[in-house]
Design a protein around this motif. Structure first.
Motif: not given
Length: 304
Positions: A253-278
């Motif tokens: 949506q925003y043409q960005v790249t995430f740099n995550l710390p080693p301790a970050f578990d991106d396989t964890e399940l979550a619920s989220s909602r964010f706007t696509n224009d800000n």
């Protein structure tokens, strides 16, 4: 590679309907016959250039006036005339292949709503591509995510992705295809979904969805409008999805790249909602439930 034709008039005679049953059977058994059939179909859609009747009439009168002053001799049709017609038809077929086959119809890559040639409409999500060609079927090829509102006609409307196809006559539905996962949600009417490499078709009615998961399993369930269609209203909504999937959509949506710390578990399940224009607001919405702080540096989101 299939050997070339020994009879150079074969294709032309096929186009004009002059093949014997044995010749047509042999032609249809060739592995490249589907290509010739598609070329013939596409070449039938070629449009003749605009014709100026008055200009042509003036040219005809001028030629007749010149002919009246010149002695003409009757011409005898040469034996090779018909062969020349065959050759011309074959050349036309090859030219049609050159100009028509590389074009897969109309192409769309811009995020937003587009009107298709058949009167249907499609709305593309970020980083999505669509091509559309109207013929014996209304053929759409999709990479990414799109919402379709299909004009009702007798001609089938078929959406093809790398992971499967969706066939309808007239309805509205959402198709998501990213990586090794494909999801189809029917909003109105009926659709039929068939995943690549699987013989079973999955009919859907309004409110139903079917998903091909990365492990190859298929899941049928009722779909929530928020999760499947909230992006049409400028939001991305996720219910119990891996953080990696949520971050991937944010990056699209925003043409960005995430740099995550080693301790970050991106396989964890979550619920989220964010706007696509800000972007700034979306970062707050995304990370408010998480115990990490995002910092925006250029087009990178550094998570600490």
């Amino acid at each position: 590679m299939e050997p070339s034709f020994q009879d150079e008039t074969l294709l032309a005679r096929w186009l004009s309907g002059e093949l014997s049953p044995a010749e047509e059977k042999a032609l249809r058994e060739r592995p490249d016959f589907a290509d010739y059939e598609r070329i013939a179909q596409l070449s039938s859609q070629l449009r003749a250039p605009d014709y100026d009747a008055r200009a042509e009439l003036a040219r005809l009168k001028a030629r007749r006036a010149t002919a009246a002053k010149t002695r003409t001799l009757p011409l005898r049709q040469r034996p090779h005339y018909r062969w020349a017609w065959y050759a011309a038809a074959a050349v036309t077929l090859l030219l049609a292949a050159w100009f028509l086959l590389p074009k897969a119809g109309d192409h769309y890559e811009e995020t937003g709503k587009h009107l298709l040639a058949d009167g249907s409409s499609v709305q593309l999500n970020a980083s999505s591509k669509l091509s559309f060609l109207e013929g014996e079927t209304r053929a759409a090829t999709l990479s990414g995510e799109a919402f379709f509102e299909v004009e009702k006609k007798d001609v089938p409307f078929v959406v093809t992705t790398e992971l499967g196809t969706v066939t309808v006559l007239g309805t509205s539905f959402n198709v998501y295809e990213r990586g090794q996962e494909m999801r189809v949600a029917c909003q109105t009417g009926k659709v039929s979904v068939q995943f690549s490499g699987q013989s079973m078709a999955h009919p859907l009615t309004a409110g139903e969805s079917v998903s091909l998961l990365p492990d190859g399993t298929v899941a049928n369930n009722r779909s929530t409008r928020e999760e499947t269609l909230d992006w049409l209203n400028g939001h991305s909504y996720f219910q119990n999805r891996p953080l990696s999937e949520i971050f991937a959509e944010f990056e699209r949506q925003y043409q960005v790249t995430f740099n995550l710390p080693p301790a970050f578990d991106d396989t964890e399940l979550a619920s989220s909602r964010f706007t696509n224009d800000n972007l700034e607001k979306a970062l707050v919405e995304l990370f408010a439930p998480l115990n990490f702080e995002p910092n925006l540096v250029g087009n990178r989101v550094i998570v600490e």
